[in-house]
Design an enzyme around this catalytic site. Structure first.
Site, PDB file in Angstrom:
ATOM      1  CE  LYS A 151      -5.388  -0.462   6.838  1.00 28.24           C
ATOM      2  NZ  LYS A 151      -6.109   1.132   7.557  1.00 28.24           N
ATOM      3  CE1 TYR A 207      25.371   6.437  -7.068  1.00 25.54           C
ATOM      4  CE2 TYR A 207      23.386   5.618  -5.834  1.00 25.54           C
ATOM      5  CZ  TYR A 207      24.523   5.715  -6.922  1.00 25.54           C
ATOM      6  OH  TYR A 207      23.505   5.077  -7.965  1.00 25.54           O
TER       7      TYR A 207
END
Length: 612
Positions: free
Chosen positions: A62, A292
């Site tokens: 999955k 940042y």
């Protein structure tokens, strides 16, 4: 590994072949990729088999096989001894069927919009927790085929699954539907909530609840083929939970479900290796801030490296205090992770030019000195399941077969002397590649092509036919099984076979290919495990479309300035992605001289491709 262009090989064939041997990994490896070692995955299946004995192994694929690539991993797991595959959604199981995977497949998470008719029509087993039973019965009647179902009991996890109070009613309704011919109750299953803590009392309570549920099933006269509750942690910790089948997810991909136990402790090998070429390196002064927020500053003059993956690629923004590995040396992550990139500190003595284009291993196999997935998981305050599953589709998956422990890509591993991989960007490049390859072939050669629908097998064969100089008109021979394309010169004919609808090698023998194989070049699509008996020597050619890979980036103009042509598409929509082609040569026909000629010819193709 360098991402720079290389000069053309010159001189004798040996030097050209040596050049290709040194650089074919460059052709195959994108600037960032998740290498998926299918050899390691096969070894993990073998390890699970040691633990579970003769019970069935369901390979859980999955979520694109936990981010590893569902089709390739399902095939590798089945080849290695798994007997079932499992997905959450019907749509995922249908993708496996479309790729030609016909092993028993179970899916268990549904909504009111789930296409149960498609599941029934394709022989996909459906997990039933309660409400789904009536829509599944309706789908079976519409299709005219009994639905294969597994009844799920909630033994304590509290997600889907029928409650103990409603279980007798569900079982009786399923039994009536089986007697009516609408369903076949193939399995009964549940799922542990505390499997990663084997001594937790909830495990014993759930096992008792499962036994009680099985007793109700028996009283109703049902005889399911498989009873299953064990997942990866219980495979390693609870022999009382095996029943008829185990469902292996995380362990398939070589990762440990236990805190304080590594993959190596469990005898597993990590399958995913996340790698990116260093995109930049520069000297900076003391005090230089990074990324940042400027939450990190250089304490002394140093060299910074730029790694071109970020949170858009699935690298958690909150990760801190972790490392990457370059040439076996670990370098710390500094500053915040950005959308597309992060920065590492290479140290005060590093020369920037020595690092540009190098492989930065974000995570991989700690037995090779690489950061473990768990290191990044801890740095991100999450679990290894999430770390691998969240790697985005922007990062191409590159299937390799490392084989022995410590193996890497096909070019860098022990398989380098019997295989090579190339990335082919466009259909016309695939045909040019095949034309070059045709020049190295002779009568009696057998080529076995493997690749899902739309991978480019017919496109490849068309180019091969041009190179051999045979009659035009090569198309997929699916409905006629085989076609002979006679030579327009004095060369061998091309016999083009599609074995997709053949169930075994015996059926292939019925085509009487043995009568033509010695005088022709024989190409067999979908020939794996069917066509090996045609000759003791063969070229095995695998064509794969990476997951992700920036399809928009790949849709660039051809070298002659024309717009890119679409791939030969059958049932697929992703026409712009590149293909990774892996060649493996087997048998005495491919002796040292033949392989040297093959590598020399393909070295020229790679060089022309780079110049283009």
């Amino acid at each position: 590994m360098s991402s720079h262009s290389f000069s053309s090989p010159t001189g004798a064939e040996a030097s050209a072949a040596q050049w290709l041997h040194a650089h074919d990994a460059v052709a195959a490896a994108p600037e960032r990729c998740a290498e998926i070692d299918l050899g390691a995955l096969a070894a993990n299946v073998a390890r699970i088999r040691e633990l579970v004995g003769e019970v069935h192994i369901m390979a859980i694929v999955k979520a694109q096989a936990y981010g590893h690539g569902a089709v390739a991993c399902a095939r590798a797991a089945l080849d290695a001894g798994a007997t079932w595959v499992g997905t959450a959604h019907v749509s995922e199981a249908l993708e496996l069927r479309a790729a030609g995977i016909d092993a028993p497949a179970l899916c268990w998470l549904h909504t009111s919009d789930t296409d149960f008719e498609a599941a029934v029509a394709n022989g996909i087993d459906i997990g039933v927790s309660g409400w789904e039973l009536e829509p599944v019965i309706e789908a079976a009647r519409a299709v005219g085929r009994a639905a294969r179902i597994h009844l799920k009991i909630d033994t304590g996890l509290g997600r889907n699954g029928c409650t103990a109070a409603q279980w007798p009613q569900l079982v009786e309704r399923a039994a009536a539907a089986e007697r009516a011919g609408d369903v076949r109750v193939v399995g009964v299953f549940s799922h542990y909530a505390m499997g990663d803590e084997p001594e937790h009392p909830a495990n014993d309570a759930q096992t008792r609840a499962f036994e009680d549920a099985l007793a109700v099933v028996a009283e109703a006269g049902l005889e399911p083929e498989v009873r299953h509750i064990a997942n990866t942690p219980t495979v390693f910790a609870r022999t009382d939970a095996m029943y008829d089948m185990v469902r292996v997810g995380l362990g398939l991909y070589g990762l440990s479900p236990f805190e304080g136990k590594t993959s190596a402790d469990l005898g597993l090998r990590p399958v995913m290796r996340l790698v990116a070429h260093v995109a930049g390196a520069k000297r900076v002064d003391a005090g230089q801030g990074v990324s940042y927020g400027l939450c990190w500053h250089a304490e002394q003059p140093t060299t910074l490296g730029l790694v071109p993956v970020g949170y858009a690629d699935g690298i958690p923004r909150i990760a801190e205090g972790t490392h990457v590995s370059i040439d076996g040396v670990r370098y710390p992550l500094v500053g915040r992770i950005a959308m597309d990139q992060f920065v590492i500190d290479l140290g005060p003595d590093a020369e920037p030019a020595d690092y540009l284009g190098k492989d930065a291993v974000v995570f991989g196999d700690p037995e090779r000195g690489e950061p473990a997935v768990e290191e990044w998981s801890e740095a991100s305050r999450t679990i290894n399941y999430e770390t691998v599953t969240r790697i985005s589709d922007r990062v191409p998956r590159r299937m390799v077969r490392g084989g022995a422990a410590g193996g890497g890509s096909a070019a860098a591993s022990g398989h380098a002397d019997s295989s090579l991989s190339l990335t082919i960007d466009t259909p016309s490049a695939m045909q040019r590649f095949a034309r070059v390859l045709a020049g190295e072939l002779q009568a009696g050669d057998v080529l076995i092509l493997t690749g899902e629908l739309g991978a480019g097998k017919t496109t490849f064969t068309q180019g091969l036919g041009e190179g051999l100089g045979v009659r035009e008109g090569i198309t997929s021979p699916t409905f006629v099984l085989s076609r002979i394309h006679p030579s327009l010169t004095d060369g061998p004919a091309l016999v083009h076979v599609d074995a997709y609808r053949l169930g075994s090698a015996d059926e292939l023998e019925d085509l009487d290919l043995i009568d033509t194989v010695d005088e022709s070049v024989t190409v067999v699509e979908w020939g794996r495990d069917r066509a090996e008996g045609l000759s003791e020597s063969r070229l095995e050619i695998t064509l794969e479309r990476p997951i992700g890979g920036g399809a928009a980036e790949q849709a660039t103009a051809e070298p002659n300035g024309d717009a890119p042509a679409p791939w030969e598409i059958e049932d697929e929509e992703d026409a712009a992605a590149p293909r990774i082609v892996t060649l493996c040569w087997v048998g005495p026909r491919w002796n040292d001289a033949a392989v040297a000629g093959l590598r020399a010819a393909l070295a020229g193709f790679v060089d022309a491709k780079q110049e283009g």
